[in-house]
Write a protein that holds these residues in place. Structure first.
Motif, PDB file in Angstrom:
ATOM      1  N   LEU A   1       0.835  -1.192   0.000  1.00  0.00           N
ATOM      2  CA  LEU A   1       0.000   0.000   0.000  1.00  0.00           C
ATOM      3  C   LEU A   1       0.875   1.249   0.000  1.00  0.00           C
ATOM      4  O   LEU A   1       0.642   2.177  -0.772  1.00  0.00           O
ATOM      5  CB  LEU A   1      -0.941   0.002   1.202  1.00  0.00           C
ATOM      6  CG  LEU A   1      -1.824   1.223   1.387  1.00  0.00           C
ATOM      7  CD1 LEU A   1      -2.694   1.463   0.155  1.00  0.00           C
ATOM      8  CD2 LEU A   1      -2.683   1.077   2.621  1.00  0.00           C
ATOM      9  N   ILE A   2       1.876   1.281   0.827  1.00  0.00           N
ATOM     10  CA  ILE A   2       2.777   2.433   0.895  1.00  0.00           C
ATOM     11  C   ILE A   2       3.489   2.637  -0.432  1.00  0.00           C
ATOM     12  O   ILE A   2       3.686   3.758  -0.870  1.00  0.00           O
ATOM     13  CB  ILE A   2       3.802   2.257   2.037  1.00  0.00           C
ATOM     14  CG1 ILE A   2       3.081   2.233   3.384  1.00  0.00           C
ATOM     15  CG2 ILE A   2       4.860   3.334   2.014  1.00  0.00           C
ATOM     16  CD1 ILE A   2       2.250   3.458   3.689  1.00  0.00           C
ATOM     17  N   ALA A   3       3.845   1.562  -1.110  1.00  0.00           N
ATOM     18  CA  ALA A   3       4.525   1.663  -2.406  1.00  0.00           C
ATOM     19  C   ALA A   3       3.643   2.336  -3.457  1.00  0.00           C
ATOM     20  O   ALA A   3       4.159   2.899  -4.418  1.00  0.00           O
ATOM     21  CB  ALA A   3       4.957   0.284  -2.885  1.00  0.00           C
ATOM     22  N   LYS A   4       2.325   2.306  -3.276  1.00  0.00           N
ATOM     23  CA  LYS A   4       1.420   2.996  -4.202  1.00  0.00           C
ATOM     24  C   LYS A   4       1.661   4.503  -4.179  1.00  0.00           C
ATOM     25  O   LYS A   4       1.390   5.201  -5.131  1.00  0.00           O
ATOM     26  CB  LYS A   4      -0.051   2.741  -3.846  1.00  0.00           C
ATOM     27  CG  LYS A   4      -0.533   1.374  -4.149  1.00  0.00           C
ATOM     28  CD  LYS A   4      -0.864   1.254  -5.607  1.00  0.00           C
ATOM     29  CE  LYS A   4      -1.505  -0.093  -5.866  1.00  0.00           C
ATOM     30  NZ  LYS A   4      -1.577  -0.391  -7.270  1.00  0.00           N
ATOM     31  N   TYR A   5       2.142   5.004  -3.055  1.00  0.00           N
ATOM     32  CA  TYR A   5       2.349   6.433  -2.891  1.00  0.00           C
ATOM     33  C   TYR A   5       3.800   6.830  -3.128  1.00  0.00           C
ATOM     34  O   TYR A   5       4.090   7.698  -3.932  1.00  0.00           O
ATOM     35  CB  TYR A   5       1.908   6.871  -1.499  1.00  0.00           C
ATOM     36  CG  TYR A   5       0.453   6.577  -1.256  1.00  0.00           C
ATOM     37  CD1 TYR A   5      -0.531   7.334  -1.859  1.00  0.00           C
ATOM     38  CD2 TYR A   5       0.064   5.504  -0.466  1.00  0.00           C
ATOM     39  CE1 TYR A   5      -1.873   7.053  -1.680  1.00  0.00           C
ATOM     40  CE2 TYR A   5      -1.274   5.215  -0.268  1.00  0.00           C
ATOM     41  CZ  TYR A   5      -2.228   5.989  -0.890  1.00  0.00           C
ATOM     42  OH  TYR A   5      -3.539   5.694  -0.705  1.00  0.00           O
TER      43      TYR A   5
ATOM     44  N   LEU B   1      -2.961  13.307   2.939  1.00  0.00           N
ATOM     45  CA  LEU B   1      -4.017  13.551   1.950  1.00  0.00           C
ATOM     46  C   LEU B   1      -3.634  14.642   0.960  1.00  0.00           C
ATOM     47  O   LEU B   1      -3.854  14.506  -0.244  1.00  0.00           O
ATOM     48  CB  LEU B   1      -5.320  13.910   2.667  1.00  0.00           C
ATOM     49  CG  LEU B   1      -6.598  13.858   1.869  1.00  0.00           C
ATOM     50  CD1 LEU B   1      -6.787  12.503   1.202  1.00  0.00           C
ATOM     51  CD2 LEU B   1      -7.784  14.150   2.759  1.00  0.00           C
ATOM     52  N   SER B   2      -3.027  15.703   1.432  1.00  0.00           N
ATOM     53  CA  SER B   2      -2.626  16.789   0.534  1.00  0.00           C
ATOM     54  C   SER B   2      -1.204  16.615  -0.004  1.00  0.00           C
ATOM     55  O   SER B   2      -0.815  17.288  -0.954  1.00  0.00           O
ATOM     56  CB  SER B   2      -2.745  18.132   1.245  1.00  0.00           C
ATOM     57  OG  SER B   2      -1.882  18.173   2.356  1.00  0.00           O
ATOM     58  N   ARG B   3      -0.452  15.721   0.581  1.00  0.00           N
ATOM     59  CA  ARG B   3       0.952  15.531   0.168  1.00  0.00           C
ATOM     60  C   ARG B   3       1.076  14.747  -1.134  1.00  0.00           C
ATOM     61  O   ARG B   3       1.969  15.012  -1.936  1.00  0.00           O
ATOM     62  CB  ARG B   3       1.728  14.831   1.275  1.00  0.00           C
ATOM     63  CG  ARG B   3       3.166  14.573   0.929  1.00  0.00           C
ATOM     64  CD  ARG B   3       3.923  13.970   2.071  1.00  0.00           C
ATOM     65  NE  ARG B   3       5.270  13.606   1.659  1.00  0.00           N
ATOM     66  CZ  ARG B   3       6.118  12.946   2.399  1.00  0.00           C
ATOM     67  NH1 ARG B   3       5.779  12.579   3.614  1.00  0.00           N
ATOM     68  NH2 ARG B   3       7.304  12.626   1.956  1.00  0.00           N
ATOM     69  N   PHE B   4       0.196  13.777  -1.338  1.00  0.00           N
ATOM     70  CA  PHE B   4       0.303  12.899  -2.495  1.00  0.00           C
ATOM     71  C   PHE B   4      -0.856  13.114  -3.455  1.00  0.00           C
ATOM     72  O   PHE B   4      -2.007  13.223  -3.043  1.00  0.00           O
ATOM     73  CB  PHE B   4       0.347  11.429  -2.061  1.00  0.00           C
ATOM     74  CG  PHE B   4       1.564  11.088  -1.269  1.00  0.00           C
ATOM     75  CD1 PHE B   4       2.778  10.882  -1.902  1.00  0.00           C
ATOM     76  CD2 PHE B   4       1.511  10.990   0.105  1.00  0.00           C
ATOM     77  CE1 PHE B   4       3.913  10.574  -1.177  1.00  0.00           C
ATOM     78  CE2 PHE B   4       2.635  10.688   0.846  1.00  0.00           C
ATOM     79  CZ  PHE B   4       3.846  10.480   0.200  1.00  0.00           C
TER      80      PHE B   4
END
Length: 78
Positions: A3-7, A38-41
């Motif tokens: 999941l983290i790799a998606k970002y 939320l606003s970072r990615f």
């Protein structure tokens, strides 16, 4: 970790997690620091929804200071 790799793979830098399988008691995954990222990615929420569909799981979004409690297949956020 998937999941983290998606970002961003850089979110795992310094932590260097290899496996985060857990105990397999439930099919949820936790996405911490939700409001902070939320606003970072770009398309943050859309990526979480797509991940849920692709992996047939539920992603629980929690903010700083929150915790997920799972009891007999039901979860709550406090």
């Amino acid at each position: 970790m998937d999941l983290i790799a998606k970002y961003s793979l850089e979110l795992n830098e310094g932590v260097n997690l290899k496996k985060i399988l857990g105990l397999g008691f439930c099919s949820i995954e936790v996405l911490p620091h939700y409001s902070r990222y939320l606003s970072r990615f770009n398309k943050f929420e859309e990526k979480a929804k797509l991940y849920e569909i692709e992996n047939n799981c539920e992603v629980i979004r929690i903010n700083d200071g929150q915790v997920v409690i799972v009891d007999f297949g039901k979860h709550s956020i406090i």
